[in-house]
Design a protein around this motif. Structure first.
Motif, short mmCIF file in Angstrom:
data_model
loop_
_atom_site.label_atom_id
_atom_site.label_comp_id
_atom_site.label_asym_id
_atom_site.label_seq_id
_atom_site.Cartn_x
_atom_site.Cartn_y
_atom_site.Cartn_z
N GLU A 95 1.79 82.69 18.86
CA GLU A 95 2.69 82.03 17.93
C GLU A 95 3.94 81.49 18.64
O GLU A 95 4.40 80.38 18.35
N TYR A 153 5.19 77.66 18.81
CA TYR A 153 6.51 77.30 18.31
C TYR A 153 7.34 76.58 19.38
O TYR A 153 8.06 75.62 19.08
N ASN A 209 7.59 73.48 17.37
CA ASN A 209 8.61 73.89 16.42
C ASN A 209 8.01 74.21 15.04
O ASN A 209 8.60 73.94 14.01
N PHE A 224 6.20 77.49 12.99
CA PHE A 224 5.97 78.93 13.06
C PHE A 224 4.69 79.27 12.32
O PHE A 224 4.62 79.22 11.09
#
Length: 351
Positions: free
Chosen positions: A293, A297, A301, A303
């Motif tokens: 994850e 991210y 960007n 999640f």
């Protein structure tokens, strides 16, 4: 649009995102995210704190390993079953059950249970499926075949439904507590039309006083499968790990497919798991999943923890939340079926 990160020595940077209706992009290496752990509560597993990683082996003595080719590269639907009452493995009894089931599914087919256009269900065969036990306490697996035939009576019969009732790896304490009149095969795998499948299940439930319900997996279950199986060696080359996330309430975007290079995923797996242990712990699942994850991210960007993991594919199999699975590797069929059986046992909660 598409963009690729700079090469990093020793690592193949091919983690990929495919967003529904948005094209595809490629991110960088997972190496920078391989050892970060966020020690907060996460619901990656509620019913177990660790699971066994080591491959399971068939109990039956055979000179050569069993051939599970019939399981491979087909879509199976999984169901969970409560124990069957007064089920017998006696050959004579199995033949009698086969005859009764044959008459039942043929009658249901004539009433409208769909096989395929222009065909009706015919002969059913119930038999023992050898090679699917992993210890002496396991019940032998059962295979049910239902053949279809042209409604005109002309032409050859063909297999319309294949069902396998499986019980390897069932908790031995639960097995011992069951009365001798009960046989427990918690996992039912089915391939075939829904109508005739439902007829077979109805017959089993009415004849053996059991209850059969579809299996479904949570995002938590899928996270465990990815974490446990991403590092498993396979003989089909470097098949990437592929994760499908459902995106909640975003107009024009329904899902995200996250594809991770097999080598990168194996390197991450090795960094969080010690080879000497044959158990994979909840802490390792958390670290592994959070690393994936965090990597995602950092590049996009987005999640992923706010989304639902709905399908997970590794080198040994593909599993979706709705209980549909595909198995890819003969050597790992028992590993996967034993895990599904454990989950079925936990969902039934007969403790």
């Amino acid at each position: 649009m598409s963009s690729t990160a700079s090469d990093i020595p020793g690592v193949t940077p091919q983690s990929q995102i495919i967003t529904s209706g948005r094209g595809s992009r490629t991110g960088g290496s997972l190496a920078g995210h391989s050892v970060r752990s966020r020690r907060k509560h996460t619901p990656y597993m509620k019913s177990a704190t660790s699971r066994r990683l080591a491959g399971v082996k068939p109990q039956d003595d055979q000179e050569e390993p069993p051939d599970f080719e019939g399981f491979l590269k087909k879509t199976w639907r999984l169901y969970k079953m409560t124990p069957m009452y007064n089920f017998s493995y006696d050959n004579r009894t199995l033949r009698r059950h086969s005859a009764v089931l044959s008459a039942f599914v043929e009658a249901e087919s004539l009433k409208g249970a769909v096989v395929s256009e222009g065909e009706v269900a015919g002969k059913a065969v119930i038999s023992v499926y050898r090679g699917l036990r992993t210890n002496e306490s396991d019940s032998e697996a059962i295979q049910i075949l239902v053949k279809s035939k042209p409604s005109t009576g002309q032409g050859e019969a063909k297999v319309a439904v294949t069902a396998v009732l499986f019980g390897a790896g069932v908790n031995e304490d639960i097995q011992r507590r069951l009365p001798s009149s009960f046989t427990w095969l918690p996992l039912m795998m089915v391939k075939g039309p829904v109508g005739i499948t439902s007829s077979v299940q109805s017959w089993l439930q009415s004849n053996f006083d059991c209850h059969i319900t579809p299996m479904e997996f949570t995002s938590t279950d899928l996270s465990w499968m990815v974490a446990m199986w991403a590092g498993v060696e396979t003989d089909i080359g470097h098949k990437p790990v592929e994760l499908l996330y459902r995106v909640p309430q975003v107009e024009g975007l329904s899902s995200i497919t996250y594809t991770i290079n097999a080598g990168d995923c194996k390197a991450l797996w090795d960094s969080v798991h010690t080879e000497e242990r044959d158990q994979f712990t909840v802490e390792e699942v958390e670290v592994f999943t959070k690393a994936l994850e965090s990597h995602f991210y950092a590049h996009f960007n987005i999640f992923l923890g706010h989304m639902h993991l709905s399908r997970a594919g590794t080198g040994i199999g593909l599993v979706s939340m709705d209980g549909k699975v595909k198995l890819f590797q003969n050597d790992h069929v028992l590993r996967m079926l034993s895990h599904f059986t454990q989950l079925a046992t936990e969902q039934l909660d007969l403790r």
